[in-house]
Design a protein around this motif. Structure first.
Motif, PDB file in Angstrom:
ATOM      1  N   LEU A  35       0.638  -1.258   0.121  1.00 25.63           N
ATOM      2  CA  LEU A  35       0.072   0.025  -0.030  1.00 25.63           C
ATOM      3  C   LEU A  35       0.836   1.358  -0.121  1.00 25.63           C
ATOM      4  CD1 LEU A  35      -2.755  -0.973   2.675  1.00 25.63           C
ATOM      5  CD2 LEU A  35      -2.903  -1.251   0.177  1.00 25.63           C
ATOM      6  N   VAL A  36       2.074   1.350   0.220  1.00 24.90           N
ATOM      7  CA  VAL A  36       2.824   2.419   0.358  1.00 24.90           C
ATOM      8  C   VAL A  36       4.012   2.467  -0.698  1.00 24.90           C
ATOM      9  CG1 VAL A  36       4.177   3.841   1.989  1.00 24.90           C
ATOM     10  CG2 VAL A  36       2.527   2.309   2.990  1.00 24.90           C
ATOM     11  N   PRO A  37       4.183   3.659  -1.269  1.00 24.61           N
ATOM     12  CA  PRO A  37       5.334   3.835  -2.206  1.00 24.61           C
ATOM     13  C   PRO A  37       6.741   3.726  -1.818  1.00 24.61           C
ATOM     14  CG  PRO A  37       3.899   5.538  -2.340  1.00 24.61           C
ATOM     15  CD  PRO A  37       3.599   4.818  -1.219  1.00 24.61           C
ATOM     16  N   LEU A  38       7.625   3.419  -2.645  1.00 20.43           N
ATOM     17  CA  LEU A  38       8.907   3.150  -2.156  1.00 20.43           C
ATOM     18  C   LEU A  38       9.458   4.372  -1.512  1.00 20.43           C
ATOM     19  CD1 LEU A  38      11.474   1.179  -2.198  1.00 20.43           C
ATOM     20  CD2 LEU A  38      12.252   2.505  -4.263  1.00 20.43           C
ATOM     21  N   THR A  39       9.382   5.764  -2.060  1.00 23.15           N
ATOM     22  CA  THR A  39      10.054   6.726  -1.570  1.00 23.15           C
ATOM     23  C   THR A  39       9.614   7.092  -0.227  1.00 23.15           C
ATOM     24  OG1 THR A  39       8.476   7.980  -2.773  1.00 23.15           O
ATOM     25  CG2 THR A  39      10.329   7.980  -3.855  1.00 23.15           C
ATOM     26  N   GLU A  40       8.261   6.999  -0.059  1.00 24.28           N
ATOM     27  CA  GLU A  40       7.728   7.324   1.485  1.00 24.28           C
ATOM     28  C   GLU A  40       8.308   6.303   2.382  1.00 24.28           C
ATOM     29  OE1 GLU A  40       5.870   9.741   2.152  1.00 24.28           O
ATOM     30  OE2 GLU A  40       5.611  10.355   0.126  1.00 24.28           O
ATOM     31  N   LEU A  41       8.656   4.966   2.019  1.00 22.08           N
ATOM     32  CA  LEU A  41       9.141   3.941   2.942  1.00 22.08           C
ATOM     33  C   LEU A  41      10.677   4.243   3.216  1.00 22.08           C
ATOM     34  CD1 LEU A  41       7.681   0.944   1.542  1.00 22.08           C
ATOM     35  CD2 LEU A  41       6.869   1.708   3.610  1.00 22.08           C
ATOM     36  N   THR A  42      11.410   4.536   2.189  1.00 20.89           N
ATOM     37  CA  THR A  42      12.898   4.740   2.600  1.00 20.89           C
ATOM     38  C   THR A  42      13.040   6.038   3.255  1.00 20.89           C
ATOM     39  OG1 THR A  42      12.993   5.845   0.206  1.00 20.89           O
ATOM     40  CG2 THR A  42      13.638   3.523   0.416  1.00 20.89           C
ATOM     41  N   SER A  43      12.160   6.980   3.328  1.00 11.58           N
ATOM     42  CA  SER A  43      12.197   8.286   3.906  1.00 11.58           C
ATOM     43  C   SER A  43      12.073   8.153   5.413  1.00 11.58           C
ATOM     44  CB  SER A  43      11.535   9.405   3.540  1.00 11.58           C
ATOM     45  OG  SER A  43      10.077   8.843   3.867  1.00 11.58           O
ATOM     46  N   LEU A  44      11.564   7.037   5.723  1.00 12.94           N
ATOM     47  CA  LEU A  44      11.301   6.702   7.331  1.00 12.94           C
ATOM     48  C   LEU A  44      12.345   5.830   8.075  1.00 12.94           C
ATOM     49  CD1 LEU A  44       7.348   6.157   7.149  1.00 12.94           C
ATOM     50  CD2 LEU A  44       8.715   8.062   7.853  1.00 12.94           C
ATOM     51  N   ILE A  45      13.232   5.185   7.230  1.00 14.29           N
ATOM     52  CA  ILE A  45      14.033   4.013   7.508  1.00 14.29           C
ATOM     53  C   ILE A  45      15.294   4.224   8.197  1.00 14.29           C
ATOM     54  CG2 ILE A  45      15.303   2.013   6.635  1.00 14.29           C
ATOM     55  CD1 ILE A  45      13.296   1.540   4.506  1.00 14.29           C
ATOM     56  N   ASN A  46      15.938   5.352   8.108  1.00 17.98           N
ATOM     57  CA  ASN A  46      17.216   5.441   8.455  1.00 17.98           C
ATOM     58  C   ASN A  46      17.617   5.789  10.236  1.00 17.98           C
ATOM     59  OD1 ASN A  46      18.575   4.414   6.525  1.00 17.98           O
ATOM     60  ND2 ASN A  46      18.609   6.149   5.236  1.00 17.98           N
ATOM     61  N   ALA A  47      16.244   6.675  10.492  1.00 15.62           N
ATOM     62  CA  ALA A  47      16.576   7.190  11.856  1.00 15.62           C
ATOM     63  C   ALA A  47      16.618   6.497  13.002  1.00 15.62           C
ATOM     64  CB  ALA A  47      15.446   8.098  11.954  1.00 15.62           C
ATOM     65  N   GLY A  48      15.949   5.385  12.985  1.00 15.78           N
ATOM     66  CA  GLY A  48      15.936   4.230  13.971  1.00 15.78           C
ATOM     67  C   GLY A  48      17.469   3.484  14.035  1.00 15.78           C
ATOM     68  N   THR A  49      17.876   3.078  12.815  1.00 15.03           N
ATOM     69  CA  THR A  49      19.178   2.566  12.572  1.00 15.03           C
ATOM     70  C   THR A  49      20.091   3.433  13.275  1.00 15.03           C
ATOM     71  OG1 THR A  49      18.431   1.407  10.451  1.00 15.03           O
ATOM     72  CG2 THR A  49      20.850   1.586  11.039  1.00 15.03           C
ATOM     73  N   LEU A  50      20.272   4.645  12.794  1.00 12.37           N
ATOM     74  CA  LEU A  50      21.299   5.459  13.277  1.00 12.37           C
ATOM     75  C   LEU A  50      21.193   5.731  14.853  1.00 12.37           C
ATOM     76  CD1 LEU A  50      21.443   8.000  10.363  1.00 12.37           C
ATOM     77  CD2 LEU A  50      23.371   6.707  10.990  1.00 12.37           C
ATOM     78  N   LEU A  51      20.092   5.868  15.449  1.00 14.28           N
ATOM     79  CA  LEU A  51      19.799   5.834  16.918  1.00 14.28           C
ATOM     80  C   LEU A  51      20.441   4.779  17.453  1.00 14.28           C
ATOM     81  CD1 LEU A  51      18.746   7.587  19.114  1.00 14.28           C
ATOM     82  CD2 LEU A  51      16.621   6.021  18.870  1.00 14.28           C
ATOM     83  N   ALA A  52      20.218   3.280  17.009  1.00 16.41           N
ATOM     84  CA  ALA A  52      20.929   2.384  17.511  1.00 16.41           C
ATOM     85  C   ALA A  52      22.423   2.273  17.503  1.00 16.41           C
ATOM     86  CB  ALA A  52      20.279   1.160  16.589  1.00 16.41           C
ATOM     87  N   PHE A  53      22.804   2.933  16.220  1.00 19.38           N
ATOM     88  CA  PHE A  53      24.346   3.009  15.965  1.00 19.38           C
ATOM     89  C   PHE A  53      24.900   3.934  17.035  1.00 19.38           C
ATOM     90  CE2 PHE A  53      24.820   2.382  10.983  1.00 19.38           C
ATOM     91  CZ  PHE A  53      24.230   1.034  11.307  1.00 19.38           C
ATOM     92  N   VAL A  54      24.361   5.154  17.505  1.00 20.73           N
ATOM     93  CA  VAL A  54      24.780   5.937  18.404  1.00 20.73           C
ATOM     94  C   VAL A  54      24.948   5.135  19.937  1.00 20.73           C
ATOM     95  CG1 VAL A  54      24.355   8.050  19.862  1.00 20.73           C
ATOM     96  CG2 VAL A  54      23.826   7.787  17.218  1.00 20.73           C
ATOM     97  N   PHE A  55      24.047   4.334  20.299  1.00 25.89           N
ATOM     98  CA  PHE A  55      23.914   3.802  21.716  1.00 25.89           C
ATOM     99  C   PHE A  55      24.992   2.715  21.544  1.00 25.89           C
ATOM    100  CE2 PHE A  55      20.162   6.379  22.312  1.00 25.89           C
ATOM    101  CZ  PHE A  55      20.044   6.742  23.748  1.00 25.89           C
ATOM    102  N   ILE A  56      24.924   1.769  20.276  1.00 29.11           N
ATOM    103  CA  ILE A  56      25.787   0.756  20.621  1.00 29.11           C
ATOM    104  C   ILE A  56      27.114   0.954  20.410  1.00 29.11           C
ATOM    105  CG2 ILE A  56      26.468  -1.512  19.233  1.00 29.11           C
ATOM    106  CD1 ILE A  56      23.935  -1.732  20.693  1.00 29.11           C
ATOM    107  N   SER A  57      27.625   2.162  19.910  1.00 30.32           N
ATOM    108  CA  SER A  57      28.969   2.818  19.631  1.00 30.32           C
ATOM    109  C   SER A  57      29.464   3.192  21.045  1.00 30.32           C
ATOM    110  CB  SER A  57      28.940   3.763  18.717  1.00 30.32           C
ATOM    111  OG  SER A  57      28.749   3.220  17.414  1.00 30.32           O
ATOM    112  N   PHE A  58      28.644   4.075  21.659  1.00 25.37           N
ATOM    113  CA  PHE A  58      28.894   4.614  22.887  1.00 25.37           C
ATOM    114  C   PHE A  58      28.751   3.305  23.993  1.00 25.37           C
ATOM    115  CE2 PHE A  58      27.942   8.784  21.274  1.00 25.37           C
ATOM    116  CZ  PHE A  58      29.046   9.423  21.182  1.00 25.37           C
ATOM    117  N   GLY A  59      27.867   2.308  23.863  1.00 20.38           N
ATOM    118  CA  GLY A  59      27.717   1.305  24.922  1.00 20.38           C
ATOM    119  C   GLY A  59      29.090   0.447  25.024  1.00 20.38           C
ATOM    120  N   ILE A  60      29.995   0.503  23.999  1.00 24.26           N
ATOM    121  CA  ILE A  60      31.344  -0.339  24.335  1.00 24.26           C
ATOM    122  C   ILE A  60      32.100   0.336  25.641  1.00 24.26           C
ATOM    123  CG2 ILE A  60      33.576  -0.593  23.294  1.00 24.26           C
ATOM    124  CD1 ILE A  60      31.485  -2.396  21.965  1.00 24.26           C
TER     125      ILE A  60
END
Length: 467
Positions: free
Chosen positions: A372-397
């Protein structure tokens, strides 16, 4: 409020995950990783980002994103070595930072994994409908080839591929890895062929200007390439999903780092060379299409090669779907395992040793968005959660190294604490450089998650019930 920062023990997770079958080795992890990152990201994103944000310098954006991802990948590998459990950033966060931080990371990554599968499915449908069905003179009516936001009814091809992936995943890791191992070899070979053949059709004039002036925005004129970097992190979300398979890895202390870093090395070589050839064949202004590689080969009248790259794209996206579906279903399982989602999500099927209910939920949600949802709308929502996890995992070391109760005789991130801090700061920078719609949408999703946590998860959490 003090209880929400209560920390889970590694032993509790390891005991709970013992129901999952350990069947993945270093080669399987590398195959799963390449399968994840070499999908829609390589066959679609280079064209979009070249046209919209960076021009031919999109190759530099992929290089920077890969380097940062490689550093964060080391952090994930250390966490996986120290605590080989399902759930990836969610489980790691719950042990190091406390339950509510783990929940926020898990909640954000559910959105990432599910929408990534949906986006990959839409990309698959685009190549399949335009270049396979179209080659046989079959043209689906708009009602069956696009969702309501694009004036159609449902993207039936995208929906069906999600259902097919669900069937494979539901038969366990062994079947998934067999399909993945064969498919990865095919798609990498086809990408290499595209690079080699396309090299002879490059027009050097298409590289001028390499980083067009209209993209020279703040900060320091690097706004366009920074936004492209932030966007193409979508392509490297796969190794985060790899970490979700720690509990099903035979020797995670050694094999996880091989799988994660091997994936990043292969990915950066393929992405950079693919992007340079693509923008050399066709001017970047003409690449804002859903099948840029196939389009480029049409432009230079290589119709036979066009069909081959279409096969490569379909196989590539298919393998990416497998890994991301795999990781997302394991994350939902981990949240159910701990009582933060209904306990049925944490149940494991006896016959195939898979979390069947988690797979079912993932299937329904992913098929819905894919249809039901176009590709451009989906990809615009994807990266923020990933980068948020990247921040916590990196500092979590840093707090991980100080935990005497979590011994790690396997891989450790080098140049401590410089590299973990640098990886965390870089991830935070690219998080801030994402388009506003992405940050706002994920912010709303996280607020919903906090409400769910305090109204349901906190009351049902197994950790909170411990004395």
């Amino acid at each position: 409020m003090k209880n929400v920062f209560k920390k889970e023990s590694v032993d509790t997770y390891i005991k709970a995950d013992s129901r999952l079958t350990k069947s993945l080795g270093a080669r399987d992890l590398l195959s799963l990783g390449i399968g994840a990152v070499i999908g829609t990201g390589i066959f679609i994103l280079p064209g979009h980002e070249a046209a919209l944000h960076a021009g031919p310098a999109v190759a530099i954006a992929f290089l920077i994103a890969a380097l940062v991802s490689g550093l964060v990948g080391m952090a994930y590998a250390e966490f996986s070595s120290a605590m080989p459990v399902a759930g990836s950033a969610y489980s790691f966060g719950s042990i190091i930072y406390g339950e509510i931080v783990g929940w926020i990371l898990g909640w954000a990554l559910i959105l990432e994994y599910f929408l990534t599968v949906s986006a990959e499915a839409v990309g698959f449908a685009s190549y399949f409908n335009n270049n396979i069905l179209g080659a046989f003179g079959v043209h689906l009516p708009k009602f069956l080839s696009a969702g309501p936001l694009e004036g159609g009814g449902i993207n039936i091809s995208a929906t069906l591929i999600v259902l097919l992936i669900a069937i494979i995943i539901s038969h366990g890791a062994s079947l998934s890895k067999k399909v993945e191992n064969v498919a990865v070899v095919i798609k990498v070979a086809i990408i290499v062929l595209f690079v080699v053949v396309g090299f002879f059709y490059i027009k050097t004039s298409n590289y001028v200007p390499f980083y067009p002036k209209q993209f020279h925005t703040e900060p320091f004129g690097l706004g366009g390439i920074s936004t492209a970097c932030a966007t193409v992190f979508f392509a490297f979300v796969g190794f985060d999903a790899l970490a979700a398979n720690s509990a099903e890895t035979i020797n995670p202390k050694k094999d996880m780092v091989k799988g994660i870093l091997g994936t990043v090395i292969v990915a950066v070589i393929l992405y950079v060379s693919f992007s340079l050839v693509l923008t050399g064949i066709v001017n970047y202004k003409d690449l804002n299409v859903d099948d840029p590689a196939a389009y480029a080969l049409k432009v230079v009248h290589l119709d036979t090669w066009n069909k081959l790259i279409t096969i490569g794209a379909l196989v590539g996206i298919f393998t990416s779907l497998l890994t991301m579906f795999f990781g997302g279903s394991r994350l939902v399982y981990a949240l159910g395992r701990d009582g933060l989602l209904p306990k049925k999500m944490g149940q494991v099927d006896f016959k195939y040793s898979v979390p069947k209910n988690a797979i079912l939920v993932a299937t329904v949600v992913q098929a819905f968005f894919a249809g039901l949802v176009p590709l451009t709308e989906l990809t615009s929502l994807i990266n923020a959660g990933t980068l948020l996890a990247f921040v916590f995992i990196s500092f979590g070391i840093i707090p991980l190294r100080h935990r005497k109760d979590i011994p790690n005789t396997g891989f450790k991130m080098p140049w401590y604490p410089f590299l973990p801090i640098f990886a965390g700061v870089a991830s935070l920078y690219f998080l801030l450089m994402l388009p506003a719609i992405s940050k706002i949408s994920v912010g709303i999703w996280i607020l919903i998650g906090i409400v769910v946590y305090f109204t349901y998860s906190l009351k049902h959490s197994k950790l909170q019930k411990k004395k």
